[in-house]
Motif scaffolding. Structure first.
Motif, mmCIF file in Angstrom:
data_model
loop_
_atom_site.group_PDB
_atom_site.id
_atom_site.type_symbol
_atom_site.label_atom_id
_atom_site.label_comp_id
_atom_site.label_asym_id
_atom_site.label_seq_id
_atom_site.Cartn_x
_atom_site.Cartn_y
_atom_site.Cartn_z
ATOM 1 N N ASP A 107 14.907 -44.186 -58.512
ATOM 2 C CA ASP A 107 13.801 -42.692 -57.721
ATOM 3 C C ASP A 107 13.357 -41.391 -59.049
ATOM 4 O O ASP A 107 13.318 -41.926 -60.481
ATOM 5 C CB ASP A 107 15.651 -41.717 -57.903
ATOM 6 C CG ASP A 107 16.374 -42.630 -56.319
ATOM 7 O OD1 ASP A 107 15.730 -43.585 -55.553
ATOM 8 O OD2 ASP A 107 16.977 -42.352 -56.841
ATOM 9 N N ASN A 108 12.832 -41.265 -58.171
ATOM 10 C CA ASN A 108 12.138 -39.767 -59.014
ATOM 11 C C ASN A 108 11.408 -40.801 -59.996
ATOM 12 O O ASN A 108 11.026 -40.170 -61.528
ATOM 13 C CB ASN A 108 12.788 -39.415 -59.883
ATOM 14 C CG ASN A 108 12.967 -38.313 -58.705
ATOM 15 O OD1 ASN A 108 13.977 -38.097 -57.654
ATOM 16 N ND2 ASN A 108 15.047 -38.070 -59.151
ATOM 17 N N GLN A 139 23.846 -47.671 -61.421
ATOM 18 C CA GLN A 139 23.040 -47.118 -62.066
ATOM 19 C C GLN A 139 22.438 -45.937 -63.063
ATOM 20 O O GLN A 139 22.393 -45.011 -63.041
ATOM 21 C CB GLN A 139 21.820 -46.505 -60.537
ATOM 22 C CG GLN A 139 20.228 -46.402 -61.349
ATOM 23 C CD GLN A 139 19.499 -47.318 -62.012
ATOM 24 O OE1 GLN A 139 19.545 -47.449 -63.247
ATOM 25 N NE2 GLN A 139 19.318 -48.552 -61.531
ATOM 26 N N TYR A 180 18.562 -41.527 -64.208
ATOM 27 C CA TYR A 180 18.220 -41.262 -63.447
ATOM 28 C C TYR A 180 16.731 -41.105 -62.499
ATOM 29 O O TYR A 180 16.185 -40.621 -61.295
ATOM 30 C CB TYR A 180 18.568 -39.707 -63.897
ATOM 31 C CG TYR A 180 18.672 -39.096 -62.340
ATOM 32 C CD1 TYR A 180 18.997 -38.290 -61.777
ATOM 33 C CD2 TYR A 180 17.010 -37.198 -62.720
ATOM 34 C CE1 TYR A 180 18.785 -36.716 -60.706
ATOM 35 C CE2 TYR A 180 17.335 -36.475 -61.827
ATOM 36 C CZ TYR A 180 17.556 -36.203 -60.948
ATOM 37 O OH TYR A 180 17.393 -35.331 -60.275
ATOM 38 N N SER A 181 15.854 -40.798 -63.820
ATOM 39 C CA SER A 181 14.606 -40.801 -63.439
ATOM 40 C C SER A 181 13.800 -41.344 -64.536
ATOM 41 O O SER A 181 13.831 -41.403 -66.062
ATOM 42 C CB SER A 181 13.772 -39.583 -63.243
ATOM 43 O OG SER A 181 13.939 -38.558 -64.074
ATOM 44 N N THR A 236 19.145 -39.788 -68.237
ATOM 45 C CA THR A 236 20.198 -40.045 -68.185
ATOM 46 C C THR A 236 20.819 -39.119 -66.547
ATOM 47 O O THR A 236 20.665 -37.926 -67.681
ATOM 48 C CB THR A 236 20.954 -40.865 -68.878
ATOM 49 O OG1 THR A 236 21.034 -39.955 -69.849
ATOM 50 C CG2 THR A 236 19.945 -41.737 -69.608
ATOM 51 N N HIS A 237 21.699 -39.558 -66.862
ATOM 52 C CA HIS A 237 23.046 -38.435 -65.810
ATOM 53 C C HIS A 237 23.606 -38.384 -66.729
ATOM 54 O O HIS A 237 23.956 -36.975 -66.638
ATOM 55 C CB HIS A 237 24.007 -39.675 -64.821
ATOM 56 C CG HIS A 237 23.029 -39.962 -63.062
ATOM 57 N ND1 HIS A 237 22.656 -41.137 -63.170
ATOM 58 C CD2 HIS A 237 22.944 -39.034 -62.840
ATOM 59 C CE1 HIS A 237 21.662 -41.446 -62.172
ATOM 60 N NE2 HIS A 237 22.025 -40.118 -61.205
ATOM 61 N N TYR A 238 24.000 -39.336 -67.711
ATOM 62 C CA TYR A 238 25.335 -38.306 -68.651
ATOM 63 C C TYR A 238 24.367 -39.467 -70.176
ATOM 64 O O TYR A 238 24.148 -40.085 -70.441
ATOM 65 C CB TYR A 238 26.778 -39.232 -68.678
ATOM 66 C CG TYR A 238 26.935 -39.220 -66.919
ATOM 67 C CD1 TYR A 238 27.348 -38.442 -66.765
ATOM 68 C CD2 TYR A 238 26.977 -40.780 -65.998
ATOM 69 C CE1 TYR A 238 27.940 -37.954 -65.479
ATOM 70 C CE2 TYR A 238 27.102 -39.666 -64.835
ATOM 71 C CZ TYR A 238 28.076 -38.580 -64.191
ATOM 72 O OH TYR A 238 28.097 -38.866 -62.709
ATOM 73 N N ASP A 284 25.133 -42.558 -71.415
ATOM 74 C CA ASP A 284 24.548 -43.775 -71.062
ATOM 75 C C ASP A 284 22.782 -44.333 -71.223
ATOM 76 O O ASP A 284 22.833 -45.290 -71.876
ATOM 77 C CB ASP A 284 23.824 -43.215 -69.395
ATOM 78 C CG ASP A 284 24.993 -43.378 -68.013
ATOM 79 O OD1 ASP A 284 26.022 -43.806 -68.499
ATOM 80 O OD2 ASP A 284 25.022 -42.106 -67.074
ATOM 81 N N THR A 287 19.107 -36.875 -71.189
ATOM 82 C CA THR A 287 20.587 -36.518 -70.272
ATOM 83 C C THR A 287 19.789 -35.280 -68.877
ATOM 84 O O THR A 287 18.391 -34.804 -69.345
ATOM 85 C CB THR A 287 21.839 -36.293 -70.223
ATOM 86 O OG1 THR A 287 21.320 -34.715 -70.633
ATOM 87 C CG2 THR A 287 22.272 -37.065 -71.235
ATOM 88 N N VAL A 288 20.168 -35.211 -67.676
ATOM 89 C CA VAL A 288 19.528 -34.327 -66.848
ATOM 90 C C VAL A 288 19.049 -32.544 -67.616
ATOM 91 O O VAL A 288 18.366 -31.986 -67.897
ATOM 92 C CB VAL A 288 20.167 -34.615 -65.550
ATOM 93 C CG1 VAL A 288 19.648 -33.384 -64.679
ATOM 94 C CG2 VAL A 288 19.964 -35.799 -65.013
ATOM 95 N N SER A 314 32.790 -37.584 -65.199
ATOM 96 C CA SER A 314 32.807 -38.586 -64.498
ATOM 97 C C SER A 314 33.566 -39.775 -65.436
ATOM 98 O O SER A 314 33.920 -41.088 -64.428
ATOM 99 C CB SER A 314 30.828 -39.585 -64.991
ATOM 100 O OG SER A 314 31.008 -40.455 -64.859
#
Length: 235
Positions: A2-3, A60, A63-64, A105-107, A110, A167-168, A214
């Motif tokens: 995504d993104n 996954q 994130y982008s 990444t989300h976290y 990761d 991270t985000v 998480s």
């Protein structure tokens, strides 16, 4: 994935090329063409890496993914700061970030498994690494920066490229900080710097809390699956 985004400022390149010596312009464009092939190769490898994570771990972490090829003007500016003449060799040895990737990444947890897998890739050699997550910059900036050399099939040249991991939350802070500093010509006042640093520290705490949530969610899911499995066996 995504993104997915790519940043190439073609208009800026056209304007810059008007003021360049014809030979110099040809050199830079020829080098960029080779780097574009290397960028596409790395883009494919990262897509495969993301796919393998999803298939093997049912997860996954990316994130982008953003990537860009440095503009002609930026390459010239970089060479100028190092008093280097415009030729292919100087470009390769003095401009290590012609290719740039940013993995969000989300976290935080990761980031390091992804780093490990990238360094295990065939034809990838580590040049340098700077961990601003473990050791944040004074202004609060957090990210992990990696420079590698990438070999591609059919080419003897090894291409340097930079990869940033965030991270985000880190990416949000860096984007806003960049925008605010751009408005102040890169010189935010003391109060603004203090507030930005405070926000960065608070976001780092939130990052850790989100990671804990998480992990808790994953543990609960695992326990639930074990409970269902045990009940099935008893039947």
């Amino acid at each position: 994935m995504d993104n997915l985004a790519i940043f190439l400022d073609h208009q800026q390149e056209k304007q810059t090329s008007r003021y360049l010596d014809k030979n110099d312009n040809s050199i830079i464009l020829a080098v960029r063409k080779q780097y574009e092939q290397a960028m596409q190769t790395m883009q494919l490898r990262l897509a495969v890496l993301a796919y393998n994570f999803a298939e093997q771990q049912n997860y996954q972490p990316i994130y982008s993914l953003q990537y860009r090829l440095k503009s002609v003007e930026s390459i010239i500016n970089k060479l100028s700061t190092k008093n280097a003449a415009i030729n292919a060799e100087n470009i390769r040895y003095n401009v290590l970030d012609i290719i740039g990737f940013r993995i969000v990444t989300h976290y935080q947890q990761d980031i390091y498994p992804l780093l490990e897998q990238i360094l295990k890739m065939k034809d990838v050699k580590l040049v340098k690494i700077r961990d601003y997550i473990e050791f944040p910059k004074r202004n609060g900036y957090r990210s992990l920066h990696l420079v590698i050399l990438l070999s591609i099939p059919g080419c003897e040249t090894k291409f340097p490229l930079e990869i940033q991991f965030r991270t985000v939350a880190m990416d949000m802070w860096a984007s806003i900080e960049h925008k605010l500093c751009y408005k102040t010509d890169g010189k935010p006042d003391t109060l603004m710097r203090s507030m930005l640093a405070k926000c960065a520290n608070e976001l780092a705490i939130i990052d850790e809390q989100i990671t804990d949530i998480s992990n808790l969610s994953q543990d609960q899911q695992t326990n639930s699956q074990l409970t269902i499995y045990n009940k099935t066996r008893k039947r």
